[in-house]
Motif scaffolding. Structure first.
Motif, PDB file in Angstrom:
ATOM      1  N   SER A  41      -2.541  -1.957 -17.230  1.00 31.10           N
ATOM      2  CA  SER A  41      -1.880  -0.634 -16.681  1.00 31.10           C
ATOM      3  C   SER A  41      -2.105  -0.586 -15.258  1.00 31.10           C
ATOM      4  CB  SER A  41      -1.881   0.477 -17.538  1.00 31.10           C
ATOM      5  OG  SER A  41      -1.272   1.404 -17.125  1.00 31.10           O
ATOM      6  N   GLY A  42      -1.404  -0.241 -14.368  1.00 28.54           N
ATOM      7  CA  GLY A  42      -1.939   0.193 -13.009  1.00 28.54           C
ATOM      8  C   GLY A  42      -2.160  -1.223 -12.190  1.00 28.54           C
ATOM      9  N   ALA A  43      -2.184  -2.639 -12.740  1.00 29.45           N
ATOM     10  CA  ALA A  43      -2.458  -3.637 -11.981  1.00 29.45           C
ATOM     11  C   ALA A  43      -1.433  -3.905 -10.875  1.00 29.45           C
ATOM     12  CB  ALA A  43      -2.560  -4.755 -13.002  1.00 29.45           C
ATOM     13  N   GLY A  44      -0.120  -3.536 -11.074  1.00 31.66           N
ATOM     14  CA  GLY A  44       0.510  -3.718  -9.730  1.00 31.66           C
ATOM     15  C   GLY A  44       1.819  -4.583 -10.230  1.00 31.66           C
ATOM     16  N   LYS A  45       2.045  -4.753 -11.821  1.00 33.29           N
ATOM     17  CA  LYS A  45       3.095  -5.472 -12.240  1.00 33.29           C
ATOM     18  C   LYS A  45       4.592  -5.152 -11.587  1.00 33.29           C
ATOM     19  CE  LYS A  45       1.749  -5.114 -16.498  1.00 33.29           C
ATOM     20  NZ  LYS A  45       0.645  -4.176 -16.307  1.00 33.29           N
ATOM     21  N   SER A  46       4.492  -3.695 -11.989  1.00 31.71           N
ATOM     22  CA  SER A  46       6.031  -3.088 -11.681  1.00 31.71           C
ATOM     23  C   SER A  46       6.254  -3.036 -10.080  1.00 31.71           C
ATOM     24  CB  SER A  46       6.109  -1.659 -12.170  1.00 31.71           C
ATOM     25  OG  SER A  46       5.629  -1.505 -13.228  1.00 31.71           O
ATOM     26  N   THR A  47       5.005  -2.994  -9.449  1.00 34.37           N
ATOM     27  CA  THR A  47       5.372  -2.801  -7.910  1.00 34.37           C
ATOM     28  C   THR A  47       5.510  -4.346  -7.480  1.00 34.37           C
ATOM     29  OG1 THR A  47       3.650  -1.178  -7.635  1.00 34.37           O
ATOM     30  CG2 THR A  47       4.027  -2.608  -5.730  1.00 34.37           C
ATOM     31  N   LEU A  48       4.997  -5.293  -8.155  1.00 32.29           N
ATOM     32  CA  LEU A  48       5.509  -6.784  -7.641  1.00 32.29           C
ATOM     33  C   LEU A  48       7.003  -7.065  -8.252  1.00 32.29           C
ATOM     34  CD1 LEU A  48       3.544  -9.943  -8.328  1.00 32.29           C
ATOM     35  CD2 LEU A  48       5.907  -9.992  -8.561  1.00 32.29           C
ATOM     36  N   ARG A 106       0.829  -1.206  -0.009  1.00 33.73           N
ATOM     37  CA  ARG A 106       0.027   0.017  -0.069  1.00 33.73           C
ATOM     38  C   ARG A 106       0.853   1.400  -0.002  1.00 33.73           C
ATOM     39  NH1 ARG A 106      -5.153   1.012   1.862  1.00 33.73           N
ATOM     40  NH2 ARG A 106      -5.645  -1.080   2.750  1.00 33.73           N
ATOM     41  N   TYR A 107       0.747   2.162  -1.218  1.00 30.29           N
ATOM     42  CA  TYR A 107       1.694   3.310  -1.001  1.00 30.29           C
ATOM     43  C   TYR A 107       1.013   4.369  -0.034  1.00 30.29           C
ATOM     44  CZ  TYR A 107       4.204   1.421  -5.334  1.00 30.29           C
ATOM     45  OH  TYR A 107       4.787   0.524  -6.044  1.00 30.29           O
ATOM     46  N   LYS A 108       2.185   5.274   0.150  1.00 28.90           N
ATOM     47  CA  LYS A 108       1.742   6.333   1.204  1.00 28.90           C
ATOM     48  C   LYS A 108       0.550   6.976   0.830  1.00 28.90           C
ATOM     49  CE  LYS A 108       5.761   7.168   3.768  1.00 28.90           C
ATOM     50  NZ  LYS A 108       7.191   6.739   2.837  1.00 28.90           N
ATOM     51  N   THR A 109       0.146   7.242  -0.499  1.00 25.00           N
ATOM     52  CA  THR A 109      -0.937   7.942  -1.252  1.00 25.00           C
ATOM     53  C   THR A 109      -2.119   7.160  -0.878  1.00 25.00           C
ATOM     54  OG1 THR A 109      -0.388   6.580  -3.258  1.00 25.00           O
ATOM     55  CG2 THR A 109       0.338   9.142  -3.099  1.00 25.00           C
ATOM     56  N   GLY A 110      -1.990   5.858  -0.399  1.00 26.65           N
ATOM     57  CA  GLY A 110      -3.210   5.032  -0.130  1.00 26.65           C
ATOM     58  C   GLY A 110      -3.524   4.019  -1.129  1.00 26.65           C
ATOM     59  N   ASP A 111      -2.795   4.302  -2.316  1.00 30.61           N
ATOM     60  CA  ASP A 111      -2.901   3.359  -3.488  1.00 30.61           C
ATOM     61  C   ASP A 111      -2.636   1.874  -3.194  1.00 30.61           C
ATOM     62  OD1 ASP A 111      -4.079   4.747  -5.769  1.00 30.61           O
ATOM     63  OD2 ASP A 111      -2.019   5.599  -5.937  1.00 30.61           O
ATOM     64  N   ARG A 112      -3.570   0.923  -3.032  1.00 29.87           N
ATOM     65  CA  ARG A 112      -3.334  -0.529  -2.711  1.00 29.87           C
ATOM     66  C   ARG A 112      -2.954  -1.006  -4.047  1.00 29.87           C
ATOM     67  NH1 ARG A 112      -5.752  -3.140   1.994  1.00 29.87           N
ATOM     68  NH2 ARG A 112      -4.899  -5.083   2.047  1.00 29.87           N
ATOM     69  N   ALA A 113      -1.469  -1.260  -4.284  1.00 26.40           N
ATOM     70  CA  ALA A 113      -0.916  -1.747  -5.383  1.00 26.40           C
ATOM     71  C   ALA A 113      -1.024  -3.306  -5.494  1.00 26.40           C
ATOM     72  CB  ALA A 113       0.301  -1.304  -5.675  1.00 26.40           C
ATOM     73  N   LEU A 114      -0.861  -3.919  -4.469  1.00 25.60           N
ATOM     74  CA  LEU A 114      -0.831  -5.391  -4.301  1.00 25.60           C
ATOM     75  C   LEU A 114      -1.528  -6.048  -2.986  1.00 25.60           C
ATOM     76  CD1 LEU A 114       3.018  -6.394  -5.082  1.00 25.60           C
ATOM     77  CD2 LEU A 114       1.050  -6.636  -6.689  1.00 25.60           C
TER      78      LEU A 114
HETATM   79  P1  ADP Z   1       1.583  -1.638 -13.403  1.00 26.48           P
HETATM   80  O1  ADP Z   1       3.255  -1.894 -13.505  1.00 26.48           O
HETATM   81  O2  ADP Z   1       0.768  -3.074 -13.570  1.00 26.48           O
HETATM   82  O3  ADP Z   1       1.102  -0.588 -14.575  1.00 26.48           O
HETATM   83  P2  ADP Z   1       2.025  -0.515 -11.020  1.00 26.48           P
HETATM   84  O4  ADP Z   1       2.786  -1.485 -10.135  1.00 26.48           O
HETATM   85  O5  ADP Z   1       3.009   0.660 -11.891  1.00 26.48           O
HETATM   86  O6  ADP Z   1       1.108  -1.228 -12.125  1.00 26.48           O
HETATM   87  O7  ADP Z   1       0.839   0.454 -10.165  1.00 26.48           O
HETATM   88  C1  ADP Z   1      -0.150  -0.195  -9.261  1.00 26.48           C
HETATM   89  C2  ADP Z   1      -0.757   0.983  -8.510  1.00 26.48           C
HETATM   90  O8  ADP Z   1       0.241   1.559  -7.821  1.00 26.48           O
HETATM   91  C3  ADP Z   1      -1.347   1.790  -9.259  1.00 26.48           C
HETATM   92  O9  ADP Z   1      -2.424   2.162  -8.743  1.00 26.48           O
HETATM   93  C4  ADP Z   1      -0.261   3.161  -9.262  1.00 26.48           C
HETATM   94  O10 ADP Z   1      -0.951   4.304  -9.409  1.00 26.48           O
HETATM   95  C5  ADP Z   1       0.156   2.871  -7.802  1.00 26.48           C
HETATM   96  N1  ADP Z   1       1.481   3.315  -7.863  1.00 26.48           N
HETATM   97  C6  ADP Z   1       2.561   2.927  -8.295  1.00 26.48           C
HETATM   98  N2  ADP Z   1       3.817   3.303  -8.141  1.00 26.48           N
HETATM   99  C7  ADP Z   1       3.406   4.271  -7.164  1.00 26.48           C
HETATM  100  C8  ADP Z   1       3.982   5.171  -6.197  1.00 26.48           C
HETATM  101  N3  ADP Z   1       5.477   5.301  -6.334  1.00 26.48           N
HETATM  102  N4  ADP Z   1       3.479   6.104  -5.207  1.00 26.48           N
HETATM  103  C9  ADP Z   1       2.038   5.777  -5.232  1.00 26.48           C
HETATM  104  N5  ADP Z   1       1.363   4.744  -5.883  1.00 26.48           N
HETATM  105  C10 ADP Z   1       1.867   4.149  -6.746  1.00 26.48           C
END
Ligand code: ADP
Length: 278
Positions: A37-44, A10-18
């Motif tokens: 896009s935004g599914a959480g692939k890069s975050t994973l 969960r990013y500080k912004t509140g976005d639940r990425a995974l």
């Molecule tokens: P993908 O790679 O599948 O496009 P991401 O992992 O980039 O997905 O993003 C997953 C979610 O986390 C999105 O809602 C995105 O907006 C959010 N997110 C990604 N990076 C950050 C960050 N550094 N700070 C806040 N939110 C983020």
């Protein structure tokens, strides 16, 4: 072997990425990570090498837990992870060989890397890898003199130079044409099988993923909604991952691309025939 247990971010912004992502990648298995896009692939991928700190859950590489490792241990553990990037991340003014050797930087004392003096064993290994990726004739060329496909081959050799136990690959073909993309995907997957390397490839091209990977993990809004062999990824599963609107749009894009390619090939064949007749 890579093991993810309940990975949550969960990013500080509140976005639940995974949310509670768990799966295991055994030796030699190549996983294609897909999702909108935004599914959480890069975050994973970033949670695995801890460029992003997971909020909860564990990551194991073999028996070692990556999550929870202190700074110096993390540095050591990261050396065991090879990264391959979309934009290659080469040093443009250095040669192919020097770029590959830079994969050893984490191992070579600073003064040696500064003077660009690498142990002979590292150089020998780099030659063997450049041979494997088909760049024997380009060893001394500068990176900026190479084509996109060749640059990605350097990226692959560099990742392997550090003898990784895991490959993390981020959109490796995003900047390449379709034919080169297939060659690069084939090369990466063959090498993983040869070396028994587990790999996660973040890839947006579903058809390309289906062609080459052993297993597909589909993410939607940070959760796994599909996990299985490529041949079981049917329209129903794809709709679950992308939603029907996006999946239909993607299909159309693929159809258009195939049509364009066929039209270009037919045009070229006609031109060649004309030139031959003249
Ligand atoms: P993908 O790679 O599948 O496009 P991401 O992992 O980039 O997905 O993003 C997953 C979610 O986390 C999105 O809602 C995105 O907006 C959010 N997110 C990604 N990076 C950050 C960050 N550094 N700070 C806040 N939110 C983020």
């Amino acid at each position: 072997m890579l093991r993810l247990e309940g990975l949550t971010k969960r990013y500080k912004t509140g976005d639940r990425a995974l949310t509670d992502v768990s799966f295991t990648v055994p030796a030699g298995q190549v996983v294609g990570l897909i999702g909108p896009s935004g599914a959480g692939k890069s975050t994973l991928i970033r949670c695995v090498n801890r460029l992003v700190e997971p909020s909860a859950g564990k990551v194991f590489l073999g028996e070692k837990e990556l999550t929870g490792a202190g700074r110096s241990e993390l540095r050591r553990l990261r050396r065991r992870i090879g990264m391959i990037f979309q934009e290659y991340a080469l040093v443009e003014r250095l040669t192919v060989m020097e770029n590959v050797l830079s994969g050893r930087l984490g191992y070579v004392p600073f003064w040696r890397s500064f003077l660009r003096r690498y142990p002979q064993a590292d150089v020998d290994k780099a030659f063997a890898l450049l041979d494997r990726v088909g760049l024997t004739d380009h060893v001394d060329k500068r990176a900026d003199a190479l084509s996109g496909g060749q640059r990605q081959r350097v990226g692959i050799a560099r990742a392997l130079e550090q003898d990784p136990e895991l490959l993390l690959v981020d959109e490796p073909t995003a900047s390449l044409d379709p034919k080169t993309s297939r060659q690069i995907m084939r090369l990466i997957t063959e090498i993983c099988r040869e070396r028994g390397l587990p790999a996660i490839i973040n890839i947006h091209d579903v058809l390309l993923a289906k062609m080459f990977v052993d297993r597909i993990v589909g993410l939607r809004a940070g959760e796994i909604v599909f996990d299985g062999p490529p041949e079981t990824l049917d329209d129903e599963a794809l709709t679950r991952i992308y939603g029907s609107e996006d999946w239909n749009a993607m299909q159309k894009e693929h159809a258009d691309a195939a049509e364009d390619a066929a039209a270009v090939a037919a045009y070229q064949a006609r031109e060649r025939a004309k030139a031959g007749a003249a």
